[in-house]
Design a protein around this motif. Structure first.
Motif, PDB file in Angstrom:
ATOM      1  N   ARG A 174       5.788   8.992  -0.395  1.00 22.63           N
ATOM      2  CA  ARG A 174       6.405   7.412  -0.290  1.00 22.63           C
ATOM      3  C   ARG A 174       5.704   6.546   0.534  1.00 22.63           C
ATOM      4  NH1 ARG A 174      12.577   7.422  -0.705  1.00 22.63           N
ATOM      5  NH2 ARG A 174      12.317   5.670  -1.720  1.00 22.63           N
ATOM      6  N   THR A 175       5.210   5.407   0.407  1.00 26.39           N
ATOM      7  CA  THR A 175       4.401   4.571   1.021  1.00 26.39           C
ATOM      8  C   THR A 175       4.949   3.417   1.803  1.00 26.39           C
ATOM      9  OG1 THR A 175       3.295   3.471  -0.518  1.00 26.39           O
ATOM     10  CG2 THR A 175       2.555   5.557  -0.084  1.00 26.39           C
ATOM     11  N   ALA A 176       4.512   2.915   3.056  1.00 25.83           N
ATOM     12  CA  ALA A 176       4.681   1.695   3.404  1.00 25.83           C
ATOM     13  C   ALA A 176       3.423   1.003   4.242  1.00 25.83           C
ATOM     14  CB  ALA A 176       5.785   1.643   4.450  1.00 25.83           C
ATOM     15  N   LEU A 177       3.263  -0.235   3.515  1.00 26.70           N
ATOM     16  CA  LEU A 177       2.074  -1.022   4.120  1.00 26.70           C
ATOM     17  C   LEU A 177       2.659  -2.062   5.182  1.00 26.70           C
ATOM     18  CD1 LEU A 177      -1.189  -1.929   2.839  1.00 26.70           C
ATOM     19  CD2 LEU A 177       0.209  -3.872   3.441  1.00 26.70           C
ATOM     20  N   ILE A 178       1.966  -1.947   6.381  1.00 31.49           N
ATOM     21  CA  ILE A 178       2.371  -2.914   7.469  1.00 31.49           C
ATOM     22  C   ILE A 178       1.320  -3.995   7.494  1.00 31.49           C
ATOM     23  CG2 ILE A 178       1.215  -1.523   9.119  1.00 31.49           C
ATOM     24  CD1 ILE A 178       3.325  -2.772  10.979  1.00 31.49           C
ATOM     25  N   ARG A 179       1.921  -5.414   7.363  1.00 29.79           N
ATOM     26  CA  ARG A 179       1.111  -6.541   7.101  1.00 29.79           C
ATOM     27  C   ARG A 179       0.601  -6.608   8.695  1.00 29.79           C
ATOM     28  NH1 ARG A 179       2.052 -10.454   3.617  1.00 29.79           N
ATOM     29  NH2 ARG A 179       3.943  -9.823   3.026  1.00 29.79           N
ATOM     30  N   ARG A 180      -0.613  -6.175   9.144  1.00 29.22           N
ATOM     31  CA  ARG A 180      -1.000  -6.027  10.573  1.00 29.22           C
ATOM     32  C   ARG A 180      -2.530  -5.673  10.475  1.00 29.22           C
ATOM     33  NH1 ARG A 180       2.262  -2.467  14.237  1.00 29.22           N
ATOM     34  NH2 ARG A 180       3.456  -4.314  14.506  1.00 29.22           N
ATOM     35  N   GLY A 181      -3.255  -6.318  11.457  1.00 31.87           N
ATOM     36  CA  GLY A 181      -4.795  -5.909  11.503  1.00 31.87           C
ATOM     37  C   GLY A 181      -5.190  -6.495  10.171  1.00 31.87           C
ATOM     38  N   PRO A 182      -6.830  -6.823  10.207  1.00 30.15           N
ATOM     39  CA  PRO A 182      -7.367  -7.401   9.054  1.00 30.15           C
ATOM     40  C   PRO A 182      -7.183  -6.812   7.549  1.00 30.15           C
ATOM     41  CG  PRO A 182      -8.848  -5.978  10.478  1.00 30.15           C
ATOM     42  CD  PRO A 182      -7.438  -6.033  11.034  1.00 30.15           C
ATOM     43  N   TRP A 183      -7.028  -5.265   7.487  1.00 29.23           N
ATOM     44  CA  TRP A 183      -6.791  -4.867   6.288  1.00 29.23           C
ATOM     45  C   TRP A 183      -5.307  -4.963   5.932  1.00 29.23           C
ATOM     46  CZ3 TRP A 183      -9.261  -2.524  10.328  1.00 29.23           C
ATOM     47  CH2 TRP A 183     -10.595  -2.390  10.174  1.00 29.23           C
ATOM     48  N   GLY A 184      -4.292  -4.969   6.727  1.00 29.95           N
ATOM     49  CA  GLY A 184      -2.815  -5.209   6.321  1.00 29.95           C
ATOM     50  C   GLY A 184      -2.651  -6.537   5.945  1.00 29.95           C
ATOM     51  N   TYR A 185      -3.320  -7.665   6.556  1.00 28.69           N
ATOM     52  CA  TYR A 185      -2.981  -9.212   6.091  1.00 28.69           C
ATOM     53  C   TYR A 185      -3.952  -9.040   4.721  1.00 28.69           C
ATOM     54  CZ  TYR A 185      -0.885 -10.331  10.782  1.00 28.69           C
ATOM     55  OH  TYR A 185       0.069 -10.499  11.513  1.00 28.69           O
ATOM     56  N   LEU A 186      -5.026  -8.758   4.572  1.00 32.06           N
ATOM     57  CA  LEU A 186      -5.755  -8.948   3.481  1.00 32.06           C
ATOM     58  C   LEU A 186      -4.984  -8.515   2.165  1.00 32.06           C
ATOM     59  CD1 LEU A 186      -9.614  -8.670   4.545  1.00 32.06           C
ATOM     60  CD2 LEU A 186      -8.483 -10.694   3.580  1.00 32.06           C
ATOM     61  N   TRP A 187      -4.497  -7.298   2.368  1.00 34.15           N
ATOM     62  CA  TRP A 187      -4.085  -6.712   1.246  1.00 34.15           C
ATOM     63  C   TRP A 187      -2.786  -6.355   0.980  1.00 34.15           C
ATOM     64  CZ3 TRP A 187      -8.313  -2.249   2.437  1.00 34.15           C
ATOM     65  CH2 TRP A 187      -9.492  -2.707   2.009  1.00 34.15           C
ATOM     66  N   ALA A 188      -1.795  -7.188   1.954  1.00 34.89           N
ATOM     67  CA  ALA A 188      -0.411  -7.043   1.574  1.00 34.89           C
ATOM     68  C   ALA A 188       0.150  -7.397   0.177  1.00 34.89           C
ATOM     69  CB  ALA A 188       0.256  -7.856   2.818  1.00 34.89           C
ATOM     70  N   ASP A 189      -0.658  -8.163  -0.256  1.00 37.47           N
ATOM     71  CA  ASP A 189      -0.357  -8.923  -1.638  1.00 37.47           C
ATOM     72  C   ASP A 189      -1.238  -8.391  -2.699  1.00 37.47           C
ATOM     73  OD1 ASP A 189       2.104 -10.408  -0.926  1.00 37.47           O
ATOM     74  OD2 ASP A 189       0.669 -11.751   0.023  1.00 37.47           O
ATOM     75  N   ASP A 190      -1.920  -7.494  -2.412  1.00 38.12           N
ATOM     76  CA  ASP A 190      -2.925  -6.637  -3.432  1.00 38.12           C
ATOM     77  C   ASP A 190      -2.245  -6.051  -4.552  1.00 38.12           C
ATOM     78  OD1 ASP A 190      -5.931  -5.974  -3.779  1.00 38.12           O
ATOM     79  OD2 ASP A 190      -4.807  -4.288  -4.246  1.00 38.12           O
ATOM     80  N   PRO A 191      -2.788  -6.316  -6.077  1.00 42.54           N
ATOM     81  CA  PRO A 191      -2.075  -5.579  -7.053  1.00 42.54           C
ATOM     82  C   PRO A 191      -1.874  -4.146  -6.817  1.00 42.54           C
ATOM     83  CG  PRO A 191      -3.512  -7.272  -7.881  1.00 42.54           C
ATOM     84  CD  PRO A 191      -3.635  -7.081  -6.371  1.00 42.54           C
ATOM     85  N   LEU A 192      -2.795  -3.523  -6.320  1.00 45.30           N
ATOM     86  CA  LEU A 192      -2.743  -1.930  -6.067  1.00 45.30           C
ATOM     87  C   LEU A 192      -1.460  -1.701  -5.004  1.00 45.30           C
ATOM     88  CD1 LEU A 192      -6.528  -0.705  -5.918  1.00 45.30           C
ATOM     89  CD2 LEU A 192      -4.691  -0.671  -8.046  1.00 45.30           C
ATOM     90  N   VAL A 193      -1.434  -2.530  -4.072  1.00 45.36           N
ATOM     91  CA  VAL A 193      -0.374  -2.268  -2.924  1.00 45.36           C
ATOM     92  C   VAL A 193       0.845  -2.652  -3.636  1.00 45.36           C
ATOM     93  CG1 VAL A 193       0.555  -3.282  -0.798  1.00 45.36           C
ATOM     94  CG2 VAL A 193      -2.041  -2.913  -0.744  1.00 45.36           C
ATOM     95  N   ARG A 194       1.010  -3.636  -4.547  1.00 40.34           N
ATOM     96  CA  ARG A 194       2.285  -3.870  -5.281  1.00 40.34           C
ATOM     97  C   ARG A 194       2.621  -2.787  -6.092  1.00 40.34           C
ATOM     98  NH1 ARG A 194       0.078  -9.318  -5.740  1.00 40.34           N
ATOM     99  NH2 ARG A 194      -0.098  -8.931  -8.096  1.00 40.34           N
ATOM    100  N   ARG A 195       1.727  -2.207  -6.595  1.00 41.72           N
ATOM    101  CA  ARG A 195       1.841  -1.068  -7.382  1.00 41.72           C
ATOM    102  C   ARG A 195       2.407   0.092  -6.758  1.00 41.72           C
ATOM    103  NH1 ARG A 195      -3.112   2.059 -10.008  1.00 41.72           N
ATOM    104  NH2 ARG A 195      -3.151   2.743  -7.794  1.00 41.72           N
ATOM    105  N   ASP A 196       1.769   0.460  -5.471  1.00 41.46           N
ATOM    106  CA  ASP A 196       1.857   1.690  -4.844  1.00 41.46           C
ATOM    107  C   ASP A 196       2.895   1.880  -3.586  1.00 41.46           C
ATOM    108  OD1 ASP A 196       0.428   3.073  -6.874  1.00 41.46           O
ATOM    109  OD2 ASP A 196      -1.204   3.245  -5.686  1.00 41.46           O
ATOM    110  N   ALA A 197       2.857   0.575  -3.129  1.00 42.38           N
ATOM    111  CA  ALA A 197       3.716   0.620  -1.861  1.00 42.38           C
ATOM    112  C   ALA A 197       5.289   0.578  -2.098  1.00 42.38           C
ATOM    113  CB  ALA A 197       3.199  -0.620  -0.952  1.00 42.38           C
ATOM    114  N   ASP A 198       6.055   1.607  -1.486  1.00 44.08           N
ATOM    115  CA  ASP A 198       7.582   1.362  -1.788  1.00 44.08           C
ATOM    116  C   ASP A 198       7.669   0.362  -0.984  1.00 44.08           C
ATOM    117  OD1 ASP A 198       8.307   3.947  -3.338  1.00 44.08           O
ATOM    118  OD2 ASP A 198       6.727   4.777  -2.003  1.00 44.08           O
TER     119      ASP A 198
END
Length: 214
Positions: A174-198
């Motif tokens: 199971r996965t959680a993305l934290i909206r932090r740092g350059p990657w977290g902010y850039l990809w928080a709403d990315d389609p792959l994140v929406r697909r795979d992040a719980d």
């Protein structure tokens, strides 16, 4: 049922600003310029190590890291590098009965420095110790071996779409993305994140109530 949480390191628990600044100083580039190029590499979804190639084609990161150590300018990690929510969140998760680990793409030296912080965790491991790095499934097989109940009962928390969320989900976590740092902010709403992040979270403080509510 979630019984374990494993954390990425850079830009999840640690603010990487000092280390990136040290690299800029080492190669003789202003921190602003280095940060701007790193941002462009990040936005393109490429490995951040490629940043060095713009300044020094053929740059060998492993060799230069060793030279930094020999010059007394090697990696440093202390409490000031931790995000303010890191230590309290780790402690709270353990208090609520969860097994807590750290496993990220870091050097063996970074593992030593992290252990010296005496964080409230059950185990710390890095790619440098294991000889295999994210997003390889072999890395996550090692993570699966270290947790008590396997990937299906474990949440992997990180800031990176490909290395953390997509790779960990493919390995059965199971996965959680934290909206932090350059990657977290850039990809928080990315389609792959929406697909795979719980979960997509804004702070590590959010985890205890999400995973082990009272």
């Amino acid at each position: 049922m979630v019984t374990a949480v494993v954390f990425d390191v850079g830009e999840t628990l640690l603010d990487d600003s000092r280390e990136w600044g040290a690299w800029a100083d080492w190669i003789g580039v202003s921190r602003h310029v280095f940060s701007t190029v790193l941002g462009a590499v990040t936005a393109a979804g490429r490995d951040n190590a490629e940043t060095f190639q713009y300044f020094r084609p053929g740059f060998d990161v492993a060799r230069e890291r060793q030279l930094r150590e020999e010059a007394g300018r090697g990696e440093q990690i202390d409490d000031s590098d931790l995000y303010p929510d890191a230590r309290p969140a780790l402690a709270q998760l353990r208090e609520r009965g969860l097994w807590v680990g750290i496993a990220g793409n870091q050097t063996a030296r970074a593992a030593e420095l992290l252990r010296a912080l005496d964080l409230p965790v059950d185990k710390i491991a890095t790619s440098g110790e294991w000889g295999v790095a994210k997003p390889s499934l072999d890395f996550f097989a090692r993570v699966a071996d270290m947790v008590p109940d396997g990937p299906g009962e474990t949440v992997y928390v990180g800031d990176h779409r490909d290395n953390d969320v997509v790779a960990a989900k493919a390995a059965g976590f199971r996965t959680a993305l934290i909206r932090r740092g350059p990657w977290g902010y850039l990809w928080a709403d990315d389609p792959l994140v929406r697909r795979d992040a719980d979960w997509v979270i804004n702070s590590l403080d959010d985890l205890a109530d999400l995973l082990a509510p009272r």
